[in-house]
Design an enzyme around this catalytic site. Sequence first.
Site, PDB file in Angstrom:
ATOM      1  N   CYS A 297       2.361  -3.494  -6.144  1.00  0.00           N
ATOM      2  CA  CYS A 297       1.487  -3.545  -4.673  1.00  0.00           C
ATOM      3  C   CYS A 297       1.438  -4.875  -4.294  1.00  0.00           C
ATOM      4  O   CYS A 297       1.501  -5.835  -3.579  1.00  0.00           O
ATOM      5  CB  CYS A 297       0.225  -3.056  -4.474  1.00  0.00           C
ATOM      6  SG  CYS A 297      -0.723  -2.076  -4.398  1.00  0.00           S
TER       7      CYS A 297
ATOM      8  N   HIS B 120      -0.355   1.473   3.676  1.00  0.00           N
ATOM      9  CA  HIS B 120       0.740   0.741   2.904  1.00  0.00           C
ATOM     10  C   HIS B 120       1.057   0.763   1.769  1.00  0.00           C
ATOM     11  O   HIS B 120       1.552   2.216   0.512  1.00  0.00           O
ATOM     12  CB  HIS B 120      -1.001   0.853   1.433  1.00  0.00           C
ATOM     13  CG  HIS B 120      -0.868  -0.107   0.628  1.00  0.00           C
ATOM     14  ND1 HIS B 120      -0.205  -1.549   0.475  1.00  0.00           N
ATOM     15  CD2 HIS B 120      -1.821  -0.112  -0.280  1.00  0.00           C
ATOM     16  CE1 HIS B 120      -0.810  -2.142  -0.524  1.00  0.00           C
ATOM     17  NE2 HIS B 120      -1.106  -1.354  -1.177  1.00  0.00           N
TER      18      HIS B 120
ATOM     19  N   CYS C  59      -4.304  -7.052  -4.890  1.00  0.00           N
ATOM     20  CA  CYS C  59      -4.351  -6.560  -5.674  1.00  0.00           C
ATOM     21  C   CYS C  59      -2.717  -6.189  -6.520  1.00  0.00           C
ATOM     22  O   CYS C  59      -1.898  -5.374  -5.551  1.00  0.00           O
ATOM     23  CB  CYS C  59      -5.160  -6.061  -6.370  1.00  0.00           C
ATOM     24  SG  CYS C  59      -5.447  -4.454  -5.702  1.00  0.00           S
TER      25      CYS C  59
END
Length: 457
Positions: free
Chosen positions: A92, A413, A443
């Site tokens: 990510c 996302h 994170c």
Amino acid sequence: MGPMESQTVVLSLARTPFGKLGGALASLDATTLGATALVAALQRAGIDPTEIEHVVYGEVLQAGVGQNPARQVLFKSGLAKTVTAETLNKVCASGLLAVATAMRLINTGANRVIAAGGMESMSNAPYLLKGARSGYRFGDGTLIDEMIYDGLWDQYFPMTMAAQGSIVAGELGLSREDQDRFAFESHRRAHASHEAGAFADEIVPVRVATKAKGKVVVDALPQRGDVRVPATVGALREAQGDNSMWNHTPSERFTLDYASWAPFVVLSPSKDDAPFTLVDRDEAVRADASYEAMAKLKPLEKDGTVTAGNAPGVNDGAAALILADASYARERGYKAIASVLGHATVGWDSPYLCYTPAMAAQKLLDVHGLRAEDIAVWEINEAFANVAITSARNLGIGEAKINVFGGAVAMGHPIGASGARLVGTVINQLRQRGGGYGIASLCSGGGQGDALLVKVG
């Protein structure tokens, strides 16, 4: 180069809207999304594409995408063959790490102008068949969802990050009610931001071709970059009277026909031969979101608190920024919209992702001699609502101060793109506020956290 001594500035930023799994952007592969964002960023910077020296992009789900996806992005964007490229995968954090990598390259003098960003088409992630190369002697083979296995699955404690997030939320005593309330607020803020035009300087509308599958309809093909011999090499060779190494023209067979190969279709005056669907806002944001509706959703894990409502979706999208050496930009009259000051990263227990954004942000603050209250804009990725809630509490800042334009629970996302999107949103907010410091933090799978410090004004 010490704290606050960075020479890196941002000239522009752009991102596509974020689409749902199988949604409005599903026909476009990741590198086409990446090129769409990059072309827009180049146009907004007002810079000649020939000046771009390097491209660095984050992408997580690279299986089946092809060699070095960032290199594909630069060719699709019309940049020249002499531009170099690298693709990063830090799950990510990939898109944010791309920006940080560009900052380091510029600060060390390796490059003067870099395009950095992130991209992901989760809709186009393939299924894998392990063992097929050697063949199966007996029994069944199993198809593996690459999106889950490479993007959402913990290799150390084998389960999805959503399952882990639910367990950890229980350990921390985070209630379902708190997570649903935060998720509702994310949708409310994102919808209000879209309605107010707050994303006008971020989002580039995408005209997805409906006849020419996989292409984007544009008014004109992007400006092409010229082949440019590296400055140091060219000067030396010219001084020696020998530049033959760089004087090569490919054969006709290996000369790229950009107009037919590019992922863009030019809209003709009649507009009949290039029909398209306009995508100009994040597809997953719900105008009708309500806390009551979220409270009725079943948890993803039995007796858990993480639901499809308080976690982000599975998405497609891309974001890009043009970064440059500050002196170079000043000499050529380019307007810098922000400065990139520093980057910090941390590692922790992989299931406890919710701790790492605050850890990375605190490390960044300490290195630069700042306090949380010195930061005007906070963007903390909503990998789950509980990640953002935990981060805000551990940093000692109110939830009202983070993700003011809404977050990933609402907007989506696309894992390789989110980090670059966060950086762009921080800069966008700071410019609308009139300046200040901002931090983007998130994170990433495997138990890591990254944070980037920027300043406007």
